[in-house]
Design a protein around this motif. Structure first.
Motif, mmCIF file in Angstrom:
data_model
loop_
_atom_site.group_PDB
_atom_site.id
_atom_site.type_symbol
_atom_site.label_atom_id
_atom_site.label_comp_id
_atom_site.label_asym_id
_atom_site.label_seq_id
_atom_site.Cartn_x
_atom_site.Cartn_y
_atom_site.Cartn_z
ATOM 1 N N LYS A 114 2.030 8.979 7.209
ATOM 2 C CA LYS A 114 1.018 7.918 7.210
ATOM 3 C C LYS A 114 1.599 6.569 7.641
ATOM 4 O O LYS A 114 0.970 5.823 8.396
ATOM 5 C CB LYS A 114 0.419 7.808 5.799
ATOM 6 C CG LYS A 114 -0.683 6.775 5.648
ATOM 7 C CD LYS A 114 -1.250 6.836 4.234
ATOM 8 C CE LYS A 114 -2.261 5.759 3.943
ATOM 9 N NZ LYS A 114 -2.736 5.810 2.540
ATOM 10 N N TYR A 115 2.808 6.274 7.166
ATOM 11 C CA TYR A 115 3.403 4.953 7.446
ATOM 12 C C TYR A 115 4.496 5.001 8.513
ATOM 13 O O TYR A 115 5.145 3.992 8.788
ATOM 14 C CB TYR A 115 3.955 4.337 6.145
ATOM 15 C CG TYR A 115 2.854 4.070 5.147
ATOM 16 C CD1 TYR A 115 2.040 2.945 5.266
ATOM 17 C CD2 TYR A 115 2.593 4.963 4.106
ATOM 18 C CE1 TYR A 115 1.017 2.700 4.360
ATOM 19 C CE2 TYR A 115 1.566 4.726 3.201
ATOM 20 C CZ TYR A 115 0.780 3.598 3.333
ATOM 21 O OH TYR A 115 -0.247 3.368 2.445
ATOM 22 N N SER A 139 1.314 6.534 -6.958
ATOM 23 C CA SER A 139 0.089 7.338 -7.194
ATOM 24 C C SER A 139 0.351 8.812 -6.933
ATOM 25 O O SER A 139 -0.594 9.612 -6.877
ATOM 26 C CB SER A 139 -1.043 6.840 -6.295
ATOM 27 O OG SER A 139 -1.295 5.477 -6.548
ATOM 28 N N VAL A 153 1.267 10.382 -4.247
ATOM 29 C CA VAL A 153 0.955 10.947 -2.928
ATOM 30 C C VAL A 153 2.205 11.689 -2.460
ATOM 31 O O VAL A 153 3.312 11.155 -2.563
ATOM 32 C CB VAL A 153 0.573 9.833 -1.925
ATOM 33 C CG1 VAL A 153 0.418 10.394 -0.519
ATOM 34 C CG2 VAL A 153 -0.706 9.128 -2.378
ATOM 35 N N GLU A 188 5.420 12.980 -0.737
ATOM 36 C CA GLU A 188 6.343 12.167 0.074
ATOM 37 C C GLU A 188 6.139 12.389 1.567
ATOM 38 O O GLU A 188 6.150 11.442 2.351
ATOM 39 C CB GLU A 188 7.789 12.510 -0.327
ATOM 40 C CG GLU A 188 8.798 11.533 0.223
ATOM 41 C CD GLU A 188 10.136 11.617 -0.501
ATOM 42 O OE1 GLU A 188 11.133 11.292 0.135
ATOM 43 O OE2 GLU A 188 10.178 11.997 -1.689
ATOM 44 N N GLU A 211 3.477 13.146 3.130
ATOM 45 C CA GLU A 211 2.253 12.440 3.563
ATOM 46 C C GLU A 211 2.526 10.951 3.761
ATOM 47 O O GLU A 211 2.043 10.340 4.713
ATOM 48 C CB GLU A 211 1.138 12.622 2.519
ATOM 49 C CG GLU A 211 0.389 13.935 2.650
ATOM 50 C CD GLU A 211 -0.771 14.012 1.649
ATOM 51 O OE1 GLU A 211 -1.452 12.982 1.425
ATOM 52 O OE2 GLU A 211 -0.956 15.107 1.078
ATOM 53 N N ILE A 212 3.288 10.364 2.826
ATOM 54 C CA ILE A 212 3.629 8.927 2.934
ATOM 55 C C ILE A 212 4.422 8.678 4.214
ATOM 56 O O ILE A 212 4.155 7.719 4.959
ATOM 57 C CB ILE A 212 4.441 8.463 1.698
ATOM 58 C CG1 ILE A 212 3.586 8.559 0.428
ATOM 59 C CG2 ILE A 212 4.950 7.035 1.890
ATOM 60 C CD1 ILE A 212 4.338 8.243 -0.864
ATOM 61 N N TYR A 216 2.163 1.650 -3.403
ATOM 62 C CA TYR A 216 1.069 2.096 -4.282
ATOM 63 C C TYR A 216 0.858 3.606 -4.139
ATOM 64 O O TYR A 216 0.646 4.317 -5.126
ATOM 65 C CB TYR A 216 -0.225 1.341 -3.950
ATOM 66 C CG TYR A 216 -1.336 1.625 -4.922
ATOM 67 C CD1 TYR A 216 -1.360 1.029 -6.175
ATOM 68 C CD2 TYR A 216 -2.360 2.520 -4.597
ATOM 69 C CE1 TYR A 216 -2.370 1.309 -7.091
ATOM 70 C CE2 TYR A 216 -3.382 2.810 -5.492
ATOM 71 C CZ TYR A 216 -3.372 2.199 -6.741
ATOM 72 O OH TYR A 216 -4.376 2.482 -7.653
ATOM 73 N N ASP A 217 0.930 4.104 -2.899
ATOM 74 C CA ASP A 217 0.828 5.556 -2.681
ATOM 75 C C ASP A 217 1.968 6.277 -3.394
ATOM 76 O O ASP A 217 1.776 7.353 -3.966
ATOM 77 C CB ASP A 217 0.881 5.881 -1.180
ATOM 78 C CG ASP A 217 -0.445 5.597 -0.484
ATOM 79 O OD1 ASP A 217 -1.430 5.284 -1.177
ATOM 80 O OD2 ASP A 217 -0.491 5.678 0.759
ATOM 81 N N TRP A 218 3.156 5.670 -3.357
ATOM 82 C CA TRP A 218 4.332 6.266 -4.008
ATOM 83 C C TRP A 218 4.103 6.423 -5.512
ATOM 84 O O TRP A 218 4.350 7.479 -6.076
ATOM 85 C CB TRP A 218 5.549 5.402 -3.713
ATOM 86 C CG TRP A 218 6.780 5.712 -4.519
ATOM 87 C CD1 TRP A 218 7.303 4.977 -5.544
ATOM 88 C CD2 TRP A 218 7.672 6.826 -4.360
ATOM 89 N NE1 TRP A 218 8.450 5.556 -6.044
ATOM 90 C CE2 TRP A 218 8.688 6.699 -5.338
ATOM 91 C CE3 TRP A 218 7.704 7.927 -3.502
ATOM 92 C CZ2 TRP A 218 9.728 7.617 -5.470
ATOM 93 C CZ3 TRP A 218 8.739 8.850 -3.633
ATOM 94 C CH2 TRP A 218 9.733 8.684 -4.601
ATOM 95 N N LYS A 259 0.831 -1.210 0.000
ATOM 96 C CA LYS A 259 0.000 0.000 0.000
ATOM 97 C C LYS A 259 0.865 1.259 0.000
ATOM 98 O O LYS A 259 0.559 2.250 -0.668
ATOM 99 C CB LYS A 259 -0.928 0.000 1.232
ATOM 100 C CG LYS A 259 -2.175 -0.878 1.066
ATOM 101 C CD LYS A 259 -2.901 -1.069 2.396
ATOM 102 C CE LYS A 259 -3.469 0.205 2.954
ATOM 103 N NZ LYS A 259 -4.721 0.628 2.258
ATOM 104 N N MET A 260 1.965 1.207 0.745
ATOM 105 C CA MET A 260 2.888 2.345 0.763
ATOM 106 C C MET A 260 3.494 2.565 -0.631
ATOM 107 O O MET A 260 3.569 3.701 -1.116
ATOM 108 C CB MET A 260 4.004 2.108 1.780
ATOM 109 C CG MET A 260 5.023 3.240 1.860
ATOM 110 S SD MET A 260 6.494 2.767 2.782
ATOM 111 C CE MET A 260 7.310 1.683 1.602
#
Length: 696
Positions: free
Chosen positions: A583-584, A573, A575, A577, A579-580, A569-571, A566-567
């Motif tokens: 979030k994680y 997409s 999102v 950096e 925020e990533i 996938y955010d990368w 998921k991390m």
């Protein structure tokens, strides 16, 4: 080449006289090309130059011209390889030697045949070997820096196999290390002359700090003036006021950050230093767009004259910190002991804050070898009258352990070849390159390893080897010691065959072709470990998402792999950096490391998909998207130098979709991303700003 020719070349570098250990190496026959050496001498006492003398001896003839022989210099870290490459290039290209740096992709058939001196890591050389390099026969000398890392749990086995292979050739092997507890054993296995010396160019005073006093083991005592109740701050200020710099070794990344935040040295800085540190802080903030919380914290520390340095920072951040410390702008760096191997940063005072660290078996003492590497950083030649290695003792138990660390030999090093992951990867590599063709070859090879030399009784390793051979046959990587097409490719891709099995099984069981499912497959591999931690509150949501994708296993390892996917996938997409990271709960350096691994593993997945007849187009696109952290639509823009994912998205949204659009609309591009960067982009494309035609 006679000794005087070596000395002539050294004089070109301004070296008029050799140090005692270097003289000893020459006296013991370093220039005998058939004689191996193991050099065990302190940090900063001139180990590298001993290796260089051996390289010069092989690579340059009587007239200082290239002999067309090759030399390899092996280092443990990519950053260190880059540093040595620049150094050796500046020194040796004047004699016509071509110097190469090889630290790139593992699945890369690099042509290094025209180079004389190759700087690389053990893993990269091992991967090159699997691509059947024909120039290995031209190699006549190999220098292995930090050879004690043969003791490393995860990487030691690769170095051991590499050395076992090199021993079969007519190659001079020079091993370098500052800390080996049993150097005689390693030297005997290498059939090497052992040079042990405790000479240092700058005296190292070793001491224990407790209750405001440094007790040096030579009997001296020194009282440290207490400015506040922080022992580390008092030790640092005492050194900085006297014109020195410090490195503080902490047991965790978080500990290093927290310690750096406490060390405000502003009152001890000149106005000029404050001005230059402001420039350094601004440079730190310019690396990531926008700067992350960690960037901001580091920049704030730098304004105070301190910094932290660990794997959570990006390579660019670490390099800026290192350069500012070497220039004595940053007065103190707080870091973790694991960085003592590659951290080429001498200081006046090396302070060890923690003697223990958390492991998978609970809190354990940090090995003596590691702490001695840390304190060995103290003493800058030409800058410091002496170096100090200080361990902070928080209690009586710490005091006793500190005394042991400072007075005893480091622990013996042991072979790590019994590690199953190492055996799987290395045995498949040896079979794929036809270095092992049957059981007799296998037995001969194992008998020549450091493992066999140390333990004599091969029963235990034979049991492990037989298990691995069965696994490789069952999974169709080999049949009767003959590699299959899949086996050869997995060996070249340089991944653990067990990881290959996970990915192949996942491709065969795939119910849909969602991007995140492919990301999940690569996240299940051993190369991505450790994956992101999953909290109890997240478990049910993750299981729901996994069920929707047709995933049927929900062990904690599967949930962690899915969270990592998921991390990623955010990368891809786009999102932001920052925020990533929030979030994680990870750091920029860890994100970059995970992404770098993911690019390599997605490439491997794509290649295996081709062989087993599965769709390779989606993995191919994902490989590119992972590399750039972008959606599919801006990939063409990302291939333009100086355009990252943030700039590419801005341009794309404004109607600039490709190179042609950039060339035809330079003013529009400049209004979106700035004139300065636009000029750089156009120049790289062969165009002057404001001119719409190519420069020939």
């Amino acid at each position: 080449m006679p000794t005087n020719k070596i000395l002539e070349i050294l004089k070109d570098f301004g070296i008029e006289e050799l140090r005692p250990p270097q003289k000893k190496a020459l006296e013991k026959g370093l220039l005998d090309k058939n004689k191996n050496f193991l050099i065990s001498i302190p940090t900063a006492s001139g180990k590298t130059l001993i290796g260089e003398m051996a390289l010069i001896n092989h690579l340059l003839d009587e007239n200082k011209n290239p002999t067309n022989k090759k030399g390899i210099f092996i280092v443990p870290l990519k950053a260190l390889a880059s540093e040595k490459y620049e150094e050796f290039k500046n020194k040796y290209e004047r004699y016509g030697l071509r110097v190469a740096l090889s630290i790139g992709d593992y699945d890369e058939d690099e042509d290094l045949s025209r180079y004389h001196l190759i700087i690389t890591t053990a893993e990269k050389l091992d991967s090159l070997w699997r691509h059947k390099i024909d120039w290995i026969d031209d190699v006549s000398v190999v220098v292995v820096d930090e050879i004690h890392l043969i003791n490393d749990e995860s990487r030691g086995g690769t170095l051991e196999i590499l050395l076992t292979k090199l021993k079969k050739f007519n190659i001079q092997i020079i091993g370098l290390s500052a800390t080996i507890g049993n150097p005689e054993e390693l030297a005997n296995w290498l059939n090497a002359e052992l040079i042990v010396d405790d000479w240092r160019p700058v005296e190292l005073k070793k001491g224990i700090y407790k209750n405001g006093i440094i007790e040096f083991i030579n009997g001296e005592n020194r009282e440290i003036k207490a400015i506040n109740n922080n022992d580390i701050y008092n030790l640092v200020v005492d050194c900085v006021k006297d014109g020195g710099c410090c490195i503080v070794f902490c047991n965790t990344k978080r500990g290093a950050v927290n310690e750096a935040k406490k060390l405000n040295l502003k009152k001890f800085l000149t106005n000029e230093e404050k001005r230059k540190l402001k420039e350094v802080a601004e440079e730190i903030l310019s690396i990531l767009e926008p700067p992350t919380e960690m960037c901001k914290t580091l920049a704030e520390c730098i304004l105070n004259g301190s910094a932290f340095h660990h794997a959570g920072l990006t390579y660019q951040h670490r390099k800026i910190v290192e350069d500012a410390f070497r220039n004595k702008l940053i007065k103190v760096i707080c870091c973790t002991p694991t960085l003592s191997v590659g951290l080429n940063l001498p200081c006046r005072r090396a302070i060890v804050k923690d003697l223990t660290r958390y492991t998978n078996r609970g809190m354990r003492y940090i090995p003596i070898m590691e702490i001695q590497q840390c304190i060995g950083r103290a003493g800058r030649l030409g800058l410091d009258p002496y170096g100090e290695g200080i361990i902070v003792a928080k209690n009586d138990r710490d005091y006793l352990r500190s005394y042991q660390v400072l007075t005893q030999k480091p622990e013996p090093i042991y072979s790590k070849l019994s590690n199953q992951a190492v055996l799987r990867t290395q045995l498949l590599g040896l079979i794929a390159t036809i270095e092992i063709r049957d059981e007799y070859d296998l037995e001969w090879f194992i008998r020549n390893t450091f493992y066999a030399y140390q333990y004599g009784n091969l029963r235990e390793v034979a049991k492990n080897i037989n298990e691995v051979i069965r696994f490789l046959e069952e999974k169709e990587f080999m049949i009767d010691f003959i590699p299959t097409e899949l086996g050869k490719r997995v060996a070249e891709l340089y991944i653990d065959p067990l990881s290959a099995k996970y990915m192949i099984d996942g491709l065969n069981e795939m119910e849909n072709e969602d991007d995140i499912y492919y990301l999940y497959l690569i996240s299940k591999t051993l190369e991505m470990m450790p994956n992101l931690r999953v909290y109890k509150s997240e478990e049910l949501n993750l299981i729901d998402e996994m069920e929707n994708l047709g995933i049927k296993s929900f062990e904690i390892e599967d949930l962690e792999a899915f969270k990592t996917a998921k991390m990623l996938y955010d990368w891809i997409s786009e999102v932001p950096e920052d925020e990533i990271l929030k979030k994680y709960k990870i750091e920029p350096g860890i994100l970059r490391y995970k992404v770098e691994n993911a690019v390599w593993l997605m490439h491997a997945l794509k290649e295996m998909a081709k062989i087993i007849g599965k769709n390779s187009e989606i993995p191919e696109k994902l490989e590119i998207r992972l590399e750039y952290g972008a959606k599919e639509d801006i990939i063409e823009l990302l291939n333009v130098k100086y355009i990252g994912r943030v700039r590419a998205r801005k341009l794309y949204n404004a109607g600039i979709r490709n190179v042609e659009d950039i060339i035809n609309n330079p003013s529009k591009v400049a209004s979106i991303i700035g004139e300065k960067i636009t000029k750089k982009i156009l120049e790289d494309l062969g165009i002057k700003f404001g001119q719409q035609k190519l420069i020939f």
